[in-house]
Scaffold this active site. Sequence first.
Site, PDB file in Angstrom:
ATOM      1  N   CYS A   1       0.800  -1.223   0.000  1.00  0.00           N
ATOM      2  CA  CYS A   1       0.000   0.000   0.000  1.00  0.00           C
ATOM      3  C   CYS A   1       0.833   1.273   0.000  1.00  0.00           C
ATOM      4  O   CYS A   1       0.284   2.368  -0.052  1.00  0.00           O
ATOM      5  CB  CYS A   1      -0.951  -0.012   1.187  1.00  0.00           C
ATOM      6  SG  CYS A   1      -1.933  -1.528   1.258  1.00  0.00           S
TER       7      CYS A   1
ATOM      8  N   HIS B   1      -2.468   8.118   5.959  1.00  0.00           N
ATOM      9  CA  HIS B   1      -2.714   6.787   5.388  1.00  0.00           C
ATOM     10  C   HIS B   1      -4.064   6.276   5.879  1.00  0.00           C
ATOM     11  O   HIS B   1      -4.879   5.807   5.088  1.00  0.00           O
ATOM     12  CB  HIS B   1      -1.593   5.837   5.779  1.00  0.00           C
ATOM     13  CG  HIS B   1      -1.713   4.477   5.172  1.00  0.00           C
ATOM     14  ND1 HIS B   1      -1.711   4.279   3.807  1.00  0.00           N
ATOM     15  CD2 HIS B   1      -1.839   3.246   5.734  1.00  0.00           C
ATOM     16  CE1 HIS B   1      -1.835   2.976   3.556  1.00  0.00           C
ATOM     17  NE2 HIS B   1      -1.917   2.341   4.701  1.00  0.00           N
TER      18      HIS B   1
ATOM     19  N   GLU C   1      -0.205   5.009  13.154  1.00  0.00           N
ATOM     20  CA  GLU C   1       0.120   6.234  12.431  1.00  0.00           C
ATOM     21  C   GLU C   1       0.023   7.451  13.346  1.00  0.00           C
ATOM     22  O   GLU C   1       0.851   8.365  13.270  1.00  0.00           O
ATOM     23  CB  GLU C   1      -0.786   6.418  11.216  1.00  0.00           C
ATOM     24  CG  GLU C   1      -0.413   7.634  10.386  1.00  0.00           C
ATOM     25  CD  GLU C   1      -1.234   7.781   9.117  1.00  0.00           C
ATOM     26  OE1 GLU C   1      -0.845   8.592   8.252  1.00  0.00           O
ATOM     27  OE2 GLU C   1      -2.271   7.091   8.982  1.00  0.00           O
TER      28      GLU C   1
ATOM     29  N   LYS D   1      -9.450   7.978   2.621  1.00  0.00           N
ATOM     30  CA  LYS D   1      -9.930   6.605   2.391  1.00  0.00           C
ATOM     31  C   LYS D   1     -11.348   6.414   2.928  1.00  0.00           C
ATOM     32  O   LYS D   1     -12.022   5.442   2.570  1.00  0.00           O
ATOM     33  CB  LYS D   1      -8.988   5.589   3.020  1.00  0.00           C
ATOM     34  CG  LYS D   1      -7.661   5.436   2.283  1.00  0.00           C
ATOM     35  CD  LYS D   1      -6.799   4.347   2.916  1.00  0.00           C
ATOM     36  CE  LYS D   1      -5.467   4.212   2.216  1.00  0.00           C
ATOM     37  NZ  LYS D   1      -4.559   5.347   2.490  1.00  0.00           N
TER      38      LYS D   1
ATOM     39  N   HIS E   1      -9.829   1.813   0.164  1.00  0.00           N
ATOM     40  CA  HIS E   1      -8.374   1.628   0.109  1.00  0.00           C
ATOM     41  C   HIS E   1      -7.983   1.031  -1.237  1.00  0.00           C
ATOM     42  O   HIS E   1      -8.251  -0.138  -1.519  1.00  0.00           O
ATOM     43  CB  HIS E   1      -7.937   0.706   1.257  1.00  0.00           C
ATOM     44  CG  HIS E   1      -6.464   0.664   1.480  1.00  0.00           C
ATOM     45  ND1 HIS E   1      -5.553   1.244   0.619  1.00  0.00           N
ATOM     46  CD2 HIS E   1      -5.723   0.100   2.470  1.00  0.00           C
ATOM     47  CE1 HIS E   1      -4.336   1.046   1.077  1.00  0.00           C
ATOM     48  NE2 HIS E   1      -4.397   0.354   2.192  1.00  0.00           N
TER      49      HIS E   1
ATOM     50  N   PHE F   1       1.855  -3.435   3.889  1.00  0.00           N
ATOM     51  CA  PHE F   1       2.260  -4.744   4.399  1.00  0.00           C
ATOM     52  C   PHE F   1       3.741  -4.981   4.102  1.00  0.00           C
ATOM     53  O   PHE F   1       4.229  -4.636   3.024  1.00  0.00           O
ATOM     54  CB  PHE F   1       1.445  -5.851   3.738  1.00  0.00           C
ATOM     55  CG  PHE F   1       0.042  -6.011   4.276  1.00  0.00           C
ATOM     56  CD1 PHE F   1      -0.436  -5.231   5.306  1.00  0.00           C
ATOM     57  CD2 PHE F   1      -0.807  -6.958   3.724  1.00  0.00           C
ATOM     58  CE1 PHE F   1      -1.727  -5.388   5.790  1.00  0.00           C
ATOM     59  CE2 PHE F   1      -2.098  -7.130   4.193  1.00  0.00           C
ATOM     60  CZ  PHE F   1      -2.558  -6.347   5.232  1.00  0.00           C
TER      61      PHE F   1
END
Length: 411
Positions: A162, A302, A313, A334, A339, A399
């Site tokens: 991502c 994010h 975050e 998002k 996403h 990830f």
Amino acid sequence: MSKKIVVTGLGATTPLGGTARESWDALLAGASGASTIEAEWVEQNQLPVTFAAQAKVPASEVLERVEAKRLDPGSQFALIAAREAWADAGLDEVVPERFGIDWATGIGGVWTLLDAWDTLRERGPRRVLPMTVPMLMPNAPAAAIEMALGARGGARTVVSACASSTESIANGYDHLQAGLADVIIAGGSEASIHPLPLAAFASMQALSKRNDDPASASRPYDATRDGFVLGEGGAAIVLETEEHALARGARIYAEVVGGAVTSDAYHITAPDPEGSAAARAMIAAIEGAGYSRNDVVHINAHATSTPVGDIAEYNALKHVFGAHLANVPVTASKASTGHLLGAAGGIEAIFTILALAERTAPPTINLHEQDAEIDLDVVRSPRALGDGDLLAISNSFGFGGHNAVVALKTY
């Protein structure tokens, strides 16, 4: 000597709209791109999650049938976004050897791969399409753009989950600084709203299961958040050296002033809860460009809407900004787009660029009860960002512990 790198073209196809402008306008209006998936395969596979943030305008409505047939959906989105960005930049002629592509994807041609596997099992090897490998390979979107627009300065592909397309923008910035090109199209695309990724993400408890209310399922920072909403689309940004842009009289949206990439070395899916490596990426992007952390006036976070990700975050943001964080309006887009995995950072960079160009921070929808552990100034309705030079950052984390951040400034 450091060069100024500017943004002269934007293109996108997202769950909010078929163009960058349509997507931005829908974001400002507080729209949601999430909806129930109306496909037979949802019931056939007994999927526990029956919704996603699907592209607002199907690629089949934009591309010619013959062209689309030879491209995986991820490459289709890439080509649509890149052509729009190219046209938006007004680039009629570019020296091909001075024109490059920095593209990204998180998963690659999953539809092509799994359709071919079904064909092999059900109909035998002779019925597998000869274009299968060129369609499924992760660099296929970059190749499609390069061939369509005549870029001979290199067509690179980043695959870092991502964080992918934010990393591609940082790479494009570096490649222009290094003198490898005058013009680069950077961004990313993803098309993985398919039974297998949906089932797999649901199995790891990463997806929201609000099947009865898709539009409000993505709710970053909300105390009741229960996972992300899978999205699809593509986003492209034309980057140029200022010298090249001014010589041709280009319209300039904003300036890219820095980018940074770090890694957690912590866990294959979970973020480091302290957010230390994510914080280093933010600091490097800001201070590497010669700015102070206190200069930042806007953050596109994010913020996926997962219980652990949003907290990690926030911890990173606290480490970076300290008391100044209270003065920085944060957008979690998002909530509207879902996403887009490898394409997420691309569309979020576009939203950050337009926020600077129009001096307006876009809203975060679906935030009804803010998590008491996340003390952020989250933008709930469009908010003016003020006058003078404005500095913003766009964050992406993926990830594998991949962290990528780009820093952008008004021009």
